[in-house]
Design an enzyme around this catalytic site. Structure first.
Site, PDB file in Angstrom:
ATOM      1  N   HIS A 236      19.834 106.406  16.880  1.00 55.69           N
ATOM      2  CA  HIS A 236      20.958 106.698  17.778  1.00 55.69           C
ATOM      3  C   HIS A 236      20.547 107.838  18.711  1.00 55.69           C
ATOM      4  O   HIS A 236      19.963 108.825  18.257  1.00 55.69           O
ATOM      5  CB  HIS A 236      22.167 107.121  16.936  1.00 55.69           C
ATOM      6  CG  HIS A 236      23.418 107.313  17.720  1.00 55.69           C
ATOM      7  ND1 HIS A 236      23.668 108.439  18.471  1.00 55.69           N
ATOM      8  CD2 HIS A 236      24.479 106.499  17.900  1.00 55.69           C
ATOM      9  CE1 HIS A 236      24.847 108.308  19.054  1.00 55.69           C
ATOM     10  NE2 HIS A 236      25.365 107.139  18.733  1.00 55.69           N
ATOM     11  N   CYS A 274      23.569 103.402  22.565  1.00 60.16           N
ATOM     12  CA  CYS A 274      24.911 103.975  22.681  1.00 60.16           C
ATOM     13  C   CYS A 274      25.140 104.270  24.161  1.00 60.16           C
ATOM     14  O   CYS A 274      24.570 105.228  24.701  1.00 60.16           O
ATOM     15  CB  CYS A 274      25.022 105.229  21.828  1.00 60.16           C
ATOM     16  SG  CYS A 274      26.620 106.043  22.018  1.00 60.16           S
ATOM     17  N   HIS A 301      26.545 100.495  20.815  1.00 60.13           N
ATOM     18  CA  HIS A 301      27.825 101.201  20.849  1.00 60.13           C
ATOM     19  C   HIS A 301      28.349 101.118  22.268  1.00 60.13           C
ATOM     20  O   HIS A 301      27.685 101.620  23.185  1.00 60.13           O
ATOM     21  CB  HIS A 301      27.630 102.691  20.537  1.00 60.13           C
ATOM     22  CG  HIS A 301      27.339 102.996  19.100  1.00 60.13           C
ATOM     23  ND1 HIS A 301      27.130 104.281  18.658  1.00 60.13           N
ATOM     24  CD2 HIS A 301      27.240 102.201  18.009  1.00 60.13           C
ATOM     25  CE1 HIS A 301      26.914 104.251  17.353  1.00 60.13           C
ATOM     26  NE2 HIS A 301      26.966 103.009  16.936  1.00 60.13           N
ATOM     27  N   ASP A 348      32.833 102.024  20.419  1.00 66.18           N
ATOM     28  CA  ASP A 348      32.598 103.380  19.931  1.00 66.18           C
ATOM     29  C   ASP A 348      33.742 104.258  20.415  1.00 66.18           C
ATOM     30  O   ASP A 348      34.048 104.283  21.607  1.00 66.18           O
ATOM     31  CB  ASP A 348      31.258 103.890  20.470  1.00 66.18           C
ATOM     32  CG  ASP A 348      30.785 105.140  19.748  1.00 66.18           C
ATOM     33  OD1 ASP A 348      31.351 105.450  18.686  1.00 66.18           O
ATOM     34  OD2 ASP A 348      29.854 105.791  20.253  1.00 66.18           O
ATOM     35  N   HIS A 349      34.370 104.910  19.511  1.00 68.86           N
ATOM     36  CA  HIS A 349      35.507 105.806  19.783  1.00 68.86           C
ATOM     37  C   HIS A 349      36.620 105.056  20.507  1.00 68.86           C
ATOM     38  O   HIS A 349      36.442 103.936  20.967  1.00 68.86           O
ATOM     39  CB  HIS A 349      35.082 107.031  20.601  1.00 68.86           C
ATOM     40  CG  HIS A 349      33.959 107.794  19.986  1.00 68.86           C
ATOM     41  ND1 HIS A 349      33.324 108.846  20.599  1.00 68.86           N
ATOM     42  CD2 HIS A 349      33.335 107.640  18.781  1.00 68.86           C
ATOM     43  CE1 HIS A 349      32.366 109.303  19.818  1.00 68.86           C
ATOM     44  NE2 HIS A 349      32.347 108.590  18.707  1.00 68.86           N
ATOM     45  N   TYR A 365      38.222 107.929  16.152  1.00 70.12           N
ATOM     46  CA  TYR A 365      38.260 106.683  15.386  1.00 70.12           C
ATOM     47  C   TYR A 365      39.690 106.251  15.045  1.00 70.12           C
ATOM     48  O   TYR A 365      39.989 105.862  13.920  1.00 70.12           O
ATOM     49  CB  TYR A 365      37.380 106.818  14.140  1.00 70.12           C
ATOM     50  CG  TYR A 365      35.914 106.855  14.520  1.00 70.12           C
ATOM     51  CD1 TYR A 365      35.202 105.668  14.685  1.00 70.12           C
ATOM     52  CD2 TYR A 365      35.255 108.060  14.792  1.00 70.12           C
ATOM     53  CE1 TYR A 365      33.868 105.681  15.062  1.00 70.12           C
ATOM     54  CE2 TYR A 365      33.927 108.080  15.187  1.00 70.12           C
ATOM     55  CZ  TYR A 365      33.240 106.885  15.312  1.00 70.12           C
ATOM     56  OH  TYR A 365      31.927 106.894  15.712  1.00 70.12           O
TER      57      TYR A 365
HETATM   58  C1  DNO Z   1      29.771 109.225  16.902  1.00 74.28           C
HETATM   59  C2  DNO Z   1      28.641 108.472  16.455  1.00 74.28           C
HETATM   60  C3  DNO Z   1      27.618 109.305  15.715  1.00 74.28           C
HETATM   61  C4  DNO Z   1      26.541 108.405  15.249  1.00 74.28           C
HETATM   62  C5  DNO Z   1      25.430 109.027  14.496  1.00 74.28           C
HETATM   63  C6  DNO Z   1      24.329 108.028  14.282  1.00 74.28           C
HETATM   64  O1  DNO Z   1      30.818 108.738  16.898  1.00 74.28           O
HETATM   65  O2  DNO Z   1      28.134 107.670  17.433  1.00 74.28           O
HETATM   66  O3  DNO Z   1      28.193 109.853  14.574  1.00 74.28           O
HETATM   67  O4  DNO Z   1      27.117 107.515  14.377  1.00 74.28           O
HETATM   68  O5  DNO Z   1      24.926 110.070  15.178  1.00 74.28           O
HETATM   69  O6  DNO Z   1      23.408 108.504  13.407  1.00 74.28           O
END
Ligand code: DNO
Length: 391
Positions: A236, A274, A301, A348-349, A365
């Site tokens: 990531h 991401c 993501h 993501d989020h 989340y």
């Molecule tokens: C945030 C995420 C991070 C991610 C870690 C991966 O929401 O994208 O917590 O999961 O950094 O190792």
């Protein structure tokens, strides 16, 4: 036609979002981790199986691990790093035995992802996560009082941070401190100010070159195991994608990942693209990254950020902000057709919207905010896929 595998992050039995909520969001795959196992310990098969069974109750499967955390001793190559690398390998083998084969990790020193504001109110009353540069610098200079920090900022940045600090109430100072060092969801680490100072000090002799070489040494050890068990490791990117607190950052750009591939070409060496993390830098071209590493992207993501001129950003709605989601989704679908695979994606989020605003959830989340995200992304995906690839 190959579509993405739609997934959703779940933090385990204590997550306020239930597995049935996830099912009802129209998702089949779960992204989760054994957060209760101390960082560095082996994940036993029994615990992995137990988690799988929990998911099966709602007819969900464990698609991706996010994350198997990398112990700080491995990042610094100090202390018990040899033991922790062996443990990491064993965890990979155990996961593989249980059929869980895509594994996310990151190599950010000390802190995982970082924000200053977890409830930034947008015009429509929804709440988003934000990284405010001035508040961050104010924390570094006047709350953490980090040695040498003044030398790392320009006089203008220092002046703005000073002004910002003066305006902050004690409560705001406490909140910013907590947001930065108490650990955001999934980060697995939490510090007091004093512990945080000590953790930063451990990196005093470690620059980006050294950290990168530690990552390469780690990958050279674990990728042969991952290759053998057909595991996909996905790193990531840094969030935010630049140095903070004077710490080195080594996965902020396409060039950073290219360097890893050059040294460790093993098939298991992959990327979690991401869009929210890379997208904070205007010099990261997400579509180019997608095509350039088309064979290495094994998890995506989807998230968009809106940048300010000074390095601040907030998390925008999934189809707004600086990321061109249409282009990114199109590139991903093209790769999937070419590779003949379904790549897992997760929203993501998400913002806190509607009932999220009155409920407790893990920052970023929430249930309904992410539901909006996945619904928009799913519609975008279907529109592109049907117009381009259906016969
Ligand atoms: C945030 C995420 C991070 C991610 C870690 C991966 O929401 O994208 O917590 O999961 O950094 O190792």
């Amino acid at each position: 036609m190959y579509l993405c595998e739609q997934t959703w992050r779940w933090f385990g039995p204590n997550d306020p979002v239930s597995l049935w909520d996830i099912r009802q969001a129209g998702v089949n795959g779960v992204v989760t981790a054994l957060h209760h196992i101390p960082n560095g310990d082996v994940w036993p098969v029994s615990e992995i199986e137990k988690r799988k069974k929990e998911l099966e109750v709602a007819e969900l499967t464990w698609s991706v691990v996010e994350s198997v955390p990398v112990h700080e001793d491995i990042k610094t190559r100090r202390g018990d790093f040899v033991k922790y690398i062996e443990n990491y390998k064993q965890t990979l083998i155990n996961l593989s035995h249980c059929g869980v084969k895509t594994i996310t990790y990151n190599f950010m020193p000390v802190l995982d992802w970082t924000r200053t504001d977890l409830a930034y109110t947008l015009e429509d009353g929804s709440k988003a996560l934000r990284f405010e540069r001035d508040a961050f610098v104010a924390f570094d200079l006047f709350l953490l009082n980090r040695e040498g920090a003044f030398a790392e900022y320009t006089p203008a940045e220092i002046a703005r941070a000073e002004e910002r600090f003066k305006q902050m109430s004690q409560q705001e100072r406490d909140t910013i401190t907590k947001n930065i060092i108490a650990g955001l969801p999934g980060s697995e680490e939490s510090f007091s100010i004093e512990q945080f100072r000590q953790a930063l000090n451990v990196y005093s002799g470690i620059d980006a070159h050294k950290l990168r070489s530690n990552l390469i040494l780690f990958l050279k050890e674990i990728t042969p195991v991952a290759d053998k068990f057909e595991i996909k490791l996905v790193i990531h990117p840094d969030d935010p994608p630049y140095s903070i607190f004077g710490l080195p950052r080594i996965l902020s750009t396409a060039e950073d990942f290219e360097k890893l591939l050059k040294e460790v070409p093993n098939v298991s060496n992959g990327l979690c693209l991401c869009t929210g993390s890379f997208g904070v830098r205007s010099d990261n071209d997400l579509v180019d990254i997608m095509h350039r590493f088309s064979n290495r992207i094994n998890f995506v993501h989807f998230r968009s950020t809106k940048r300010d001129d000074d390095g601040s950003f907030y998390e925008a709605n999934h189809l707004e902000g600086d990321v061109d989601m249409y282009k990114v989704m199109k590139a991903l679908l093209e790769i999937e057709q070419k590779r003949e695979v379904s790549i897992p994606l997760r929203p993501d989020h998400g913002h806190q919207i509607c009932d999220d605003l009155t409920k407790k959830s893990n920052p970023g989340y929430s249930c309904i905010g992410r539901l909006r995200g996945i619904a928009e992304l799913r519609g975008l995906e279907m529109g592109i896929a049907k117009s381009l690839f259906s016969k």
